[in-house]
Scaffold this motif. Structure first.
Motif, PDB file in Angstrom:
ATOM      1  N   ALA A 288      35.313 -56.509   9.055  1.00 23.22           N
ATOM      2  CA  ALA A 288      36.319 -55.484   8.773  1.00 23.22           C
ATOM      3  C   ALA A 288      35.722 -54.138   9.163  1.00 23.22           C
ATOM      4  O   ALA A 288      34.664 -53.759   8.673  1.00 23.22           O
ATOM      5  CB  ALA A 288      36.685 -55.497   7.298  1.00 23.22           C
TER       6      ALA A 288
ATOM      7  N   LEU B 194      36.246 -49.869   9.680  1.00 26.14           N
ATOM      8  CA  LEU B 194      37.037 -48.744   9.198  1.00 26.14           C
ATOM      9  C   LEU B 194      37.165 -47.718  10.308  1.00 26.14           C
ATOM     10  O   LEU B 194      36.180 -47.333  10.934  1.00 26.14           O
ATOM     11  CB  LEU B 194      36.392 -48.083   7.979  1.00 26.14           C
ATOM     12  CG  LEU B 194      36.488 -48.815   6.658  1.00 26.14           C
ATOM     13  CD1 LEU B 194      35.904 -47.959   5.532  1.00 26.14           C
ATOM     14  CD2 LEU B 194      37.918 -49.186   6.325  1.00 26.14           C
ATOM     15  N   ASP B 195      38.394 -47.296  10.538  1.00 29.61           N
ATOM     16  CA  ASP B 195      38.711 -46.247  11.500  1.00 29.61           C
ATOM     17  C   ASP B 195      39.073 -45.010  10.687  1.00 29.61           C
ATOM     18  O   ASP B 195      40.174 -44.905  10.161  1.00 29.61           O
ATOM     19  CB  ASP B 195      39.869 -46.688  12.391  1.00 29.61           C
ATOM     20  CG  ASP B 195      40.217 -45.688  13.461  1.00 29.61           C
ATOM     21  OD1 ASP B 195      39.449 -44.713  13.663  1.00 29.61           O
ATOM     22  OD2 ASP B 195      41.260 -45.872  14.107  1.00 29.61           O
TER      23      ASP B 195
ATOM     24  N   VAL C 271      38.582 -56.836  12.535  1.00 28.21           N
ATOM     25  CA  VAL C 271      39.857 -56.415  11.956  1.00 28.21           C
ATOM     26  C   VAL C 271      39.677 -54.930  11.636  1.00 28.21           C
ATOM     27  O   VAL C 271      38.748 -54.558  10.918  1.00 28.21           O
ATOM     28  CB  VAL C 271      40.174 -57.205  10.674  1.00 28.21           C
ATOM     29  CG1 VAL C 271      41.437 -56.676  10.020  1.00 28.21           C
ATOM     30  CG2 VAL C 271      40.265 -58.681  10.965  1.00 28.21           C
ATOM     31  N   ILE C 272      40.542 -54.084  12.187  1.00 31.22           N
ATOM     32  CA  ILE C 272      40.389 -52.642  12.025  1.00 31.22           C
ATOM     33  C   ILE C 272      41.336 -52.136  10.948  1.00 31.22           C
ATOM     34  O   ILE C 272      42.541 -52.385  11.002  1.00 31.22           O
ATOM     35  CB  ILE C 272      40.635 -51.913  13.362  1.00 31.22           C
ATOM     36  CG1 ILE C 272      39.625 -52.395  14.411  1.00 31.22           C
ATOM     37  CG2 ILE C 272      40.555 -50.401  13.164  1.00 31.22           C
ATOM     38  CD1 ILE C 272      39.882 -51.868  15.803  1.00 31.22           C
ATOM     39  N   ASN C 273      40.767 -51.432   9.965  1.00 25.70           N
ATOM     40  CA  ASN C 273      41.528 -50.841   8.873  1.00 25.70           C
ATOM     41  C   ASN C 273      41.413 -49.324   8.947  1.00 25.70           C
ATOM     42  O   ASN C 273      40.334 -48.793   9.212  1.00 25.70           O
ATOM     43  CB  ASN C 273      40.978 -51.323   7.520  1.00 25.70           C
ATOM     44  CG  ASN C 273      41.081 -52.816   7.376  1.00 25.70           C
ATOM     45  OD1 ASN C 273      42.163 -53.376   7.424  1.00 25.70           O
ATOM     46  ND2 ASN C 273      39.946 -53.480   7.219  1.00 25.70           N
ATOM     47  N   LYS C 274      42.503 -48.641   8.711  1.00 23.22           N
ATOM     48  CA  LYS C 274      42.518 -47.173   8.696  1.00 23.22           C
ATOM     49  C   LYS C 274      41.921 -46.680   7.381  1.00 23.22           C
ATOM     50  O   LYS C 274      42.127 -47.287   6.329  1.00 23.22           O
ATOM     51  CB  LYS C 274      43.939 -46.629   8.848  1.00 23.22           C
ATOM     52  CG  LYS C 274      44.591 -46.990  10.167  1.00 23.22           C
ATOM     53  CD  LYS C 274      43.960 -46.233  11.307  1.00 23.22           C
ATOM     54  CE  LYS C 274      44.701 -46.498  12.599  1.00 23.22           C
ATOM     55  NZ  LYS C 274      44.088 -45.838  13.743  1.00 23.22           N
ATOM     56  N   PHE C 275      41.178 -45.574   7.466  1.00 24.86           N
ATOM     57  CA  PHE C 275      40.597 -44.931   6.285  1.00 24.86           C
ATOM     58  C   PHE C 275      40.909 -43.449   6.380  1.00 24.86           C
ATOM     59  O   PHE C 275      40.583 -42.805   7.378  1.00 24.86           O
ATOM     60  CB  PHE C 275      39.081 -45.153   6.236  1.00 24.86           C
ATOM     61  CG  PHE C 275      38.419 -44.570   5.022  1.00 24.86           C
ATOM     62  CD1 PHE C 275      38.438 -45.259   3.818  1.00 24.86           C
ATOM     63  CD2 PHE C 275      37.784 -43.344   5.078  1.00 24.86           C
ATOM     64  CE1 PHE C 275      37.827 -44.724   2.689  1.00 24.86           C
ATOM     65  CE2 PHE C 275      37.178 -42.799   3.957  1.00 24.86           C
ATOM     66  CZ  PHE C 275      37.186 -43.495   2.761  1.00 24.86           C
TER      67      PHE C 275
ATOM     68  N   SER D  24      40.793 -42.072  -0.927  1.00 24.94           N
ATOM     69  CA  SER D  24      40.661 -43.252  -0.062  1.00 24.94           C
ATOM     70  C   SER D  24      39.510 -44.144  -0.491  1.00 24.94           C
ATOM     71  O   SER D  24      39.603 -45.363  -0.434  1.00 24.94           O
ATOM     72  CB  SER D  24      40.471 -42.812   1.395  1.00 24.94           C
ATOM     73  OG  SER D  24      41.612 -42.136   1.840  1.00 24.94           O
TER      74      SER D  24
ATOM     75  N   LEU E  66      39.619 -47.997  -1.576  1.00 28.43           N
ATOM     76  CA  LEU E  66      38.734 -48.967  -0.938  1.00 28.43           C
ATOM     77  C   LEU E  66      37.961 -49.767  -1.991  1.00 28.43           C
ATOM     78  O   LEU E  66      37.847 -50.986  -1.901  1.00 28.43           O
ATOM     79  CB  LEU E  66      37.762 -48.257   0.010  1.00 28.43           C
ATOM     80  CG  LEU E  66      36.840 -49.119   0.847  1.00 28.43           C
ATOM     81  CD1 LEU E  66      37.632 -49.973   1.828  1.00 28.43           C
ATOM     82  CD2 LEU E  66      35.844 -48.248   1.597  1.00 28.43           C
TER      83      LEU E  66
ATOM     84  N   THR F 251      39.875 -52.588  -3.560  1.00 27.28           N
ATOM     85  CA  THR F 251      40.091 -53.797  -2.760  1.00 27.28           C
ATOM     86  C   THR F 251      38.821 -54.593  -2.550  1.00 27.28           C
ATOM     87  O   THR F 251      38.883 -55.716  -2.067  1.00 27.28           O
ATOM     88  CB  THR F 251      40.685 -53.449  -1.385  1.00 27.28           C
ATOM     89  OG1 THR F 251      39.767 -52.636  -0.666  1.00 27.28           O
ATOM     90  CG2 THR F 251      42.023 -52.753  -1.526  1.00 27.28           C
TER      91      THR F 251
END
Length: 127
Positions: free
Chosen positions: A25, A27-28, A107-111, A119, A123, A126
């Protein structure tokens, strides 16, 4: 089983290897420094990361809370990894600085780093 990946800075002075999950995973983050340097966060536990070369070439930059230690190659200016405040037990490797040819399926998730505290709390919820 973890995959072994290699990477480093543009000029090749800083080189590292890391053991990571095959579908990590990422984070972007949209904060000013991540957005500005294109850092796509691949978090690697400290014991799973080895700096192969270039320790003497690393230059440190801290700002704000000064908890994150941004490490740049003094020759080419690339930040291939650094110590983030969000994950104190990990290095944040810039996925974009990995050598080509790995078989990772991220898998790219927005942050929302512009709203870091909120944020980070989301995070943590989760994890």
């Amino acid at each position: 089983m973890k995959s072994r990946v290699f990477g480093g800075c543009h000029c090749g002075a800083v080189r590292f290897e890391a053991s990571v999950e095959p579908a990590p995973a990422l984070l972007d983050c949209n904060c000013s420094i991540c957005r500005g340097n294109g850092h796509l966060h691949l978090f690697v536990l400290h014991p799973d990361f080895t700096l192969i070369s270039g320790e003497a070439m690393l230059s440190s930059y801290k700002f704000g809370s000064e908890q994150a230690d941004h490490l740049f190659c003094a020759r080419c200016g690339i930040k291939s990894f650094y110590q983030p405040r969000s994950h104190p037990d990990c290095w944040s490797v810039n996925y974009n600085c990995l050598d080509e040819g790995h078989d990772l399926q991220p898998v790219i998730n927005k942050f929302d780093g512009r709203n870091w505290e909120k944020s980070k709390a989301e995070l943590n919820a989760t994890d």
